[in-house]
Scaffold this motif. Structure first.
Motif, PDB file in Angstrom:
ATOM      1  N   LYS A 190      50.762 -30.590 -20.237  1.00 21.11           N
ATOM      2  CA  LYS A 190      50.113 -30.078 -21.459  1.00 21.11           C
ATOM      3  C   LYS A 190      49.090 -28.994 -21.113  1.00 21.11           C
ATOM      4  N   PHE A 191      48.304 -29.216 -20.053  1.00 16.02           N
ATOM      5  CA  PHE A 191      47.263 -28.242 -19.679  1.00 16.02           C
ATOM      6  C   PHE A 191      47.892 -26.940 -19.179  1.00 16.02           C
ATOM      7  N   PHE A 192      48.911 -27.041 -18.333  1.00 17.58           N
ATOM      8  CA  PHE A 192      49.596 -25.830 -17.836  1.00 17.58           C
ATOM      9  C   PHE A 192      50.188 -25.048 -19.016  1.00 17.58           C
ATOM     10  N   GLU A 193      50.767 -25.781 -19.959  1.00 15.01           N
ATOM     11  CA  GLU A 193      51.391 -25.144 -21.119  1.00 15.01           C
ATOM     12  C   GLU A 193      50.348 -24.395 -21.959  1.00 15.01           C
ATOM     13  N   ALA A 194      49.186 -25.050 -22.193  1.00 16.97           N
ATOM     14  CA  ALA A 194      48.128 -24.412 -22.984  1.00 16.97           C
ATOM     15  C   ALA A 194      47.717 -23.097 -22.324  1.00 16.97           C
ATOM     16  N   ILE A 195      47.563 -23.135 -21.015  1.00 22.95           N
ATOM     17  CA  ILE A 195      47.142 -21.922 -20.301  1.00 22.95           C
ATOM     18  C   ILE A 195      48.201 -20.836 -20.430  1.00 22.95           C
ATOM     19  N   ASN A 196      49.453 -21.231 -20.282  1.00 21.16           N
ATOM     20  CA  ASN A 196      50.541 -20.261 -20.384  1.00 21.16           C
ATOM     21  C   ASN A 196      50.589 -19.622 -21.768  1.00 21.16           C
TER      22      ASN A 196
END
Ligand SMILES: NC(=O)c1ccc[n+]([C@@H]2O[C@H](COP(=O)([O-])OP(=O)(O)OC[C@H]3O[C@@H](n4cnc5c(N)ncnc54)[C@H](O)[C@@H]3O)[C@@H](O)[C@H]2O)c1
Length: 315
Positions: A190-196
């Motif tokens: 979820k965190f990687f996705e938000a950053i992307n």
């Protein structure tokens, strides 16, 4: 090394990675998954894999597969988030589904070498003893109740019927294969996705709550060791690092690895599932019995995850 294998929940995160790992050393892999959250495309294409889109609650199908297999990896589950919104589904999948598999394995599996049950550190709830050992339990959420109850049935089938069962209690597994295409996926994805997406990272609570994050490769080696080592029969093992990481420091580490230190963090009220303030599990039993080793630090695992996500996007 393995003969015929059954993987339940094989279209999910851990199941699909397990299949990739054991494919070269298995004769044939039967995969049963109802695709309620899993993805068909997560399972590699191979003549050595038979995919069955079905529920583990379908006894007829389970009874048909069982006589063919020697190893069972039971990973199908209704997840922790769903457990509070649909307590009956949780019970039916995690407990009744698990029971169906055990009963069918007992009745039909003449060559069974191992039944590995993927359980969870959620059985420790908001543990008051840290690092938490296998003897402890604190059942607070429906998911913890159903997963722990299925463990008890594993013990019954081991004690009464000598089924060669091993239980692994996993803690916050993350890494390649974990995707936000499953909306219930873990916090790392979820965190990687938000950053992307250049969206804020959402943290429930103040972010000081800790978790014990386990890299997928380390989790998979626990499955394989438990399957090949006789010592694992009848045992329950914690699979975690014994290192606590706060959610806020996880977010910072992910921002750093992604080169996006400017990304915002937004705090939201805790959800009903957010009952655990600290998670730190003691995995010395599996280390001593099976020589299980933790090969990835969190920052190494996150870097591998970042690289995998980058490759996936460029495909
Ligand atoms: N990922 C983690 O951090 C973690 C931590 C602790 C324990 N576990 C346990 O490990 C196992 C795998 O976890 P995961 O993260 O890969 O979960 P996941 O949600 O990605 O995979 C579960 C799979 O089970 C399938 N499924 C659900 N209900 C089913 C049913 N009735 N019949 C057949 N298939 C069904 C889903 O479609 C999905 O593909 C689970 O049993 C879970 O309790 C995972």
């Amino acid at each position: 090394m393995f003969g015929n294998v059954l993987v339940t929940g094989g279209a999910g995160f851990i199941g699909s990675q397990l299949i990739k790992k054991i494919l070269p050393i298995s004769k044939h892999i039967y995969v049963i998954d109802d695709l309620s959250t899993g993805l068909r495309e997560s399972i590699p294409d191979s003549e050595k894999i038979t995919f069955i889109k079905e529920s583990i609650n379908n006894k007829k199908i389970i009874d048909e597969i069982m006589p063919k297999v020697e190893y069972i990896f039971h990973l199908a589950c209704s997840n922790i988030l769903k457990s509070v919104s649909d307590i009956e589904l949780d019970l039916n999948t995690n407990l009744i589904g698990g029971f169906n598999l055990l009963q069918s394995a007992y009745k039909n599996c003449r060559m069974l070498k191992r039944f590995i049950y993927a359980s969870t550190a959620s059985v420790y709830g908001a543990a008051t003893i840290l690092p938490t050992k296998e003897e402890y339990y604190k059942i607070e959420l429906p998911y913890a109740a159903s997963k722990f109850s299925a463990e008890h049935y594993c013990s019954v089938y081991y004690t009464m019927y000598k089924l060669p069962i091993s239980i692994l209690r996993l803690s916050n597994v993350y890494g390649p294969g974990q995707t936000t295409l499953n909306p219930y996926c873990g916090v790392v994805a979820k965190f990687f996705e938000a950053i992307n997406l250049k969206e804020p990272i959402i943290i429930y609570g103040n972010g000081n709550q800790t978790r014990d994050f386990t890299y997928i490769e380390d989790a998979l080696s626990a499955f394989i060791l438990a399957a090949i080592n006789e010592k694992a029969i009848g045992q329950v093992y914690n699979v975690g690092t014994g290192i606590e990481t706060s959610i806020i420091s996880l977010a910072n580490e992910i921002k750093l690895i992604s080169n996006h230190s400017e990304n915002l963090v937004k705090f939201r009220q805790k959800r009903p599932i957010d009952v655990v303030n600290r998670r730190n599990i003691d995995s010395s039993r599996i280390q001593e019995d099976l020589n299980w080793k933790i090969n990835y630090t969190l920052s190494e695992g996150l870097k591998e995850t970042f690289l995998w996500l980058k490759e996936e996007r460029e495909k």
